[in-house]
Design a protein around this motif. Structure first.
Motif, PDB file in Angstrom:
ATOM      1  N   ALA A  65      11.818   4.669  -6.498  1.00 16.87           N
ATOM      2  CA  ALA A  65      11.991   4.194  -7.872  1.00 16.87           C
ATOM      3  C   ALA A  65      13.274   3.382  -8.004  1.00 16.87           C
ATOM      4  O   ALA A  65      13.298   2.358  -8.704  1.00 16.87           O
ATOM      5  N   ILE A  66      14.324   3.800  -7.323  1.00 24.75           N
ATOM      6  CA  ILE A  66      15.579   3.030  -7.338  1.00 24.75           C
ATOM      7  C   ILE A  66      15.363   1.670  -6.707  1.00 24.75           C
ATOM      8  O   ILE A  66      15.845   0.654  -7.214  1.00 24.75           O
ATOM      9  N   GLN A  67      14.629   1.629  -5.599  1.00 23.43           N
ATOM     10  CA  GLN A  67      14.375   0.349  -4.937  1.00 23.43           C
ATOM     11  C   GLN A  67      13.609  -0.589  -5.863  1.00 23.43           C
ATOM     12  O   GLN A  67      13.923  -1.769  -5.967  1.00 23.43           O
ATOM     13  N   LEU A  68      12.608  -0.084  -6.558  1.00 20.46           N
ATOM     14  CA  LEU A  68      11.868  -0.916  -7.511  1.00 20.46           C
ATOM     15  C   LEU A  68      12.770  -1.391  -8.637  1.00 20.46           C
ATOM     16  O   LEU A  68      12.675  -2.534  -9.080  1.00 20.46           O
ATOM     17  N   LYS A  69      13.638  -0.529  -9.098  1.00 19.95           N
ATOM     18  CA  LYS A  69      14.569  -0.907 -10.168  1.00 19.95           C
ATOM     19  C   LYS A  69      15.504  -2.015  -9.694  1.00 19.95           C
ATOM     20  O   LYS A  69      15.846  -2.919 -10.446  1.00 19.95           O
ATOM     21  N   HIS A  70      15.896  -1.970  -8.433  1.00 20.20           N
ATOM     22  CA  HIS A  70      16.748  -3.039  -7.881  1.00 20.20           C
ATOM     23  C   HIS A  70      16.027  -4.375  -7.882  1.00 20.20           C
ATOM     24  O   HIS A  70      16.636  -5.416  -8.102  1.00 20.20           O
ATOM     25  N   TRP A  71      14.736  -4.348  -7.608  1.00 17.05           N
ATOM     26  CA  TRP A  71      13.970  -5.593  -7.556  1.00 17.05           C
ATOM     27  C   TRP A  71      13.651  -6.133  -8.945  1.00 17.05           C
ATOM     28  O   TRP A  71      13.330  -7.313  -9.076  1.00 17.05           O
ATOM     29  N   LYS A  72      13.712  -5.306  -9.975  1.00 16.44           N
ATOM     30  CA  LYS A  72      13.566  -5.638 -11.393  1.00 16.44           C
ATOM     31  C   LYS A  72      12.261  -6.305 -11.799  1.00 16.44           C
ATOM     32  O   LYS A  72      11.445  -5.721 -12.476  1.00 16.44           O
ATOM     33  N   ARG A  73      12.063  -7.548 -11.452  1.00 19.83           N
ATOM     34  CA  ARG A  73      10.922  -8.318 -11.956  1.00 19.83           C
ATOM     35  C   ARG A  73       9.734  -8.244 -11.007  1.00 19.83           C
ATOM     36  O   ARG A  73       9.880  -8.036  -9.811  1.00 19.83           O
ATOM     37  N   GLY A  74       8.570  -8.491 -11.565  1.00 22.01           N
ATOM     38  CA  GLY A  74       7.351  -8.478 -10.773  1.00 22.01           C
ATOM     39  C   GLY A  74       7.358  -9.526  -9.677  1.00 22.01           C
ATOM     40  O   GLY A  74       6.878  -9.279  -8.570  1.00 22.01           O
ATOM     41  N   THR A  75       7.924 -10.705  -9.967  1.00 22.11           N
ATOM     42  CA  THR A  75       7.955 -11.762  -8.949  1.00 22.11           C
ATOM     43  C   THR A  75       8.845 -11.364  -7.779  1.00 22.11           C
ATOM     44  O   THR A  75       8.508 -11.631  -6.623  1.00 22.11           O
ATOM     45  N   THR A  76       9.958 -10.713  -8.091  1.00 16.69           N
ATOM     46  CA  THR A  76      10.849 -10.260  -7.018  1.00 16.69           C
ATOM     47  C   THR A  76      10.193  -9.151  -6.212  1.00 16.69           C
ATOM     48  O   THR A  76      10.288  -9.130  -4.983  1.00 16.69           O
ATOM     49  N   MET A  77       9.530  -8.230  -6.903  1.00 14.92           N
ATOM     50  CA  MET A  77       8.820  -7.151  -6.204  1.00 14.92           C
ATOM     51  C   MET A  77       7.772  -7.730  -5.263  1.00 14.92           C
ATOM     52  O   MET A  77       7.673  -7.318  -4.106  1.00 14.92           O
ATOM     53  N   TYR A  78       7.018  -8.681  -5.761  1.00 19.54           N
ATOM     54  CA  TYR A  78       5.979  -9.316  -4.944  1.00 19.54           C
ATOM     55  C   TYR A  78       6.601  -9.977  -3.714  1.00 19.54           C
ATOM     56  O   TYR A  78       6.135  -9.767  -2.594  1.00 19.54           O
ATOM     57  N   ARG A  79       7.646 -10.746  -3.916  1.00 21.18           N
ATOM     58  CA  ARG A  79       8.298 -11.454  -2.805  1.00 21.18           C
ATOM     59  C   ARG A  79       8.847 -10.479  -1.762  1.00 21.18           C
ATOM     60  O   ARG A  79       8.654 -10.657  -0.556  1.00 21.18           O
ATOM     61  N   GLU A  80       9.524  -9.424  -2.226  1.00 15.88           N
ATOM     62  CA  GLU A  80      10.126  -8.460  -1.295  1.00 15.88           C
ATOM     63  C   GLU A  80       9.056  -7.650  -0.556  1.00 15.88           C
ATOM     64  O   GLU A  80       9.212  -7.364   0.632  1.00 15.88           O
ATOM     65  N   LEU A  81       7.997  -7.291  -1.251  1.00 19.02           N
ATOM     66  CA  LEU A  81       6.923  -6.547  -0.588  1.00 19.02           C
ATOM     67  C   LEU A  81       6.214  -7.409   0.441  1.00 19.02           C
ATOM     68  O   LEU A  81       5.868  -6.935   1.524  1.00 19.02           O
ATOM     69  N   LYS A  82       5.992  -8.679   0.115  1.00 18.69           N
ATOM     70  CA  LYS A  82       5.377  -9.592   1.088  1.00 18.69           C
ATOM     71  C   LYS A  82       6.291  -9.760   2.303  1.00 18.69           C
ATOM     72  O   LYS A  82       5.812  -9.862   3.434  1.00 18.69           O
ATOM     73  N   ALA A  83       7.599  -9.778   2.088  1.00 14.82           N
ATOM     74  CA  ALA A  83       8.540  -9.890   3.208  1.00 14.82           C
ATOM     75  C   ALA A  83       8.489  -8.654   4.106  1.00 14.82           C
ATOM     76  O   ALA A  83       8.763  -8.741   5.308  1.00 14.82           O
ATOM     77  N   LEU A  84       8.115  -7.512   3.534  1.00 14.14           N
ATOM     78  CA  LEU A  84       7.968  -6.289   4.321  1.00 14.14           C
ATOM     79  C   LEU A  84       6.627  -6.229   5.054  1.00 14.14           C
ATOM     80  O   LEU A  84       6.371  -5.292   5.796  1.00 14.14           O
ATOM     81  N   GLY A  85       5.762  -7.218   4.816  1.00 16.87           N
ATOM     82  CA  GLY A  85       4.482  -7.266   5.510  1.00 16.87           C
ATOM     83  C   GLY A  85       3.365  -6.512   4.813  1.00 16.87           C
ATOM     84  O   GLY A  85       2.398  -6.092   5.449  1.00 16.87           O
ATOM     85  N   VAL A  86       3.484  -6.352   3.521  1.00 14.62           N
ATOM     86  CA  VAL A  86       2.488  -5.632   2.739  1.00 14.62           C
ATOM     87  C   VAL A  86       1.294  -6.544   2.475  1.00 14.62           C
ATOM     88  O   VAL A  86       1.476  -7.742   2.245  1.00 14.62           O
ATOM     89  N   PRO A  87       0.073  -6.012   2.493  1.00 11.12           N
ATOM     90  CA  PRO A  87      -1.091  -6.833   2.117  1.00 11.12           C
ATOM     91  C   PRO A  87      -0.934  -7.362   0.691  1.00 11.12           C
ATOM     92  O   PRO A  87      -0.345  -6.710  -0.171  1.00 11.12           O
TER      93      PRO A  87
END
Length: 127
Positions: A65-87
């Motif tokens: 939950a802290i990690q998601l809070k750090h990413w704040k916005r949906g676009t940032t979450m999407y970008r960071e998750l894609k960088a981690l190799g998430v489908p």
């Protein structure tokens, strides 16, 4: 294990992992480390592996939950998750529900931010 030490443990972890703290994940883990390792040493003889595993899962849930809070916005979450190799499907579902940090941290994000993800910054484990 008695209810009072468990409640004390959870309350202290809540204090150490406040989401609006403005700290990086490494700093949060650094604050958690002495307390969790001390607690583990204190209760090492207790024969309650299920309780320790449950507390461990709960603590990682808070870290997600802290990690998601750090990413704040949906676009940032999407970008960071894609960088981690998430489908892409998983990244879209998490990012589409961007403000539900606690709920997102328990569902699809468990498959992405695994135990190994939190082992890299040195997050302590109870189990």
């Amino acid at each position: 294990m008695a209810a009072k030490p468990l409640a004390t443990y959870k309350q202290r972890i809540r204090q150490l992992t406040l989401r609006p703290g403005g700290r990086s994940m490494a700093e949060v883990v650094e604050k958690l480390r002495p307390y969790v390792l001390g607690w583990k040493a204190c209760f090492r003889l207790s024969q309650t592996p299920k309780v320790r595993r449950t507390l461990d899962e709960w603590m990682r849930h808070r870290l997600r939950a802290i990690q998601l809070k750090h990413w704040k916005r949906g676009t940032t979450m999407y970008r960071e998750l894609k960088a981690l190799g998430v489908p892409e499907v998983v990244a879209c579902r998490v990012a589409g529900n961007a403000r539900s940090y606690w709920r997102n941290a328990d569902r699809l994000l468990k498959t992405v931010l695994t135990i190994a993800y939190f082992d890299r910054p040195g997050a302590p484990r109870l189990s």
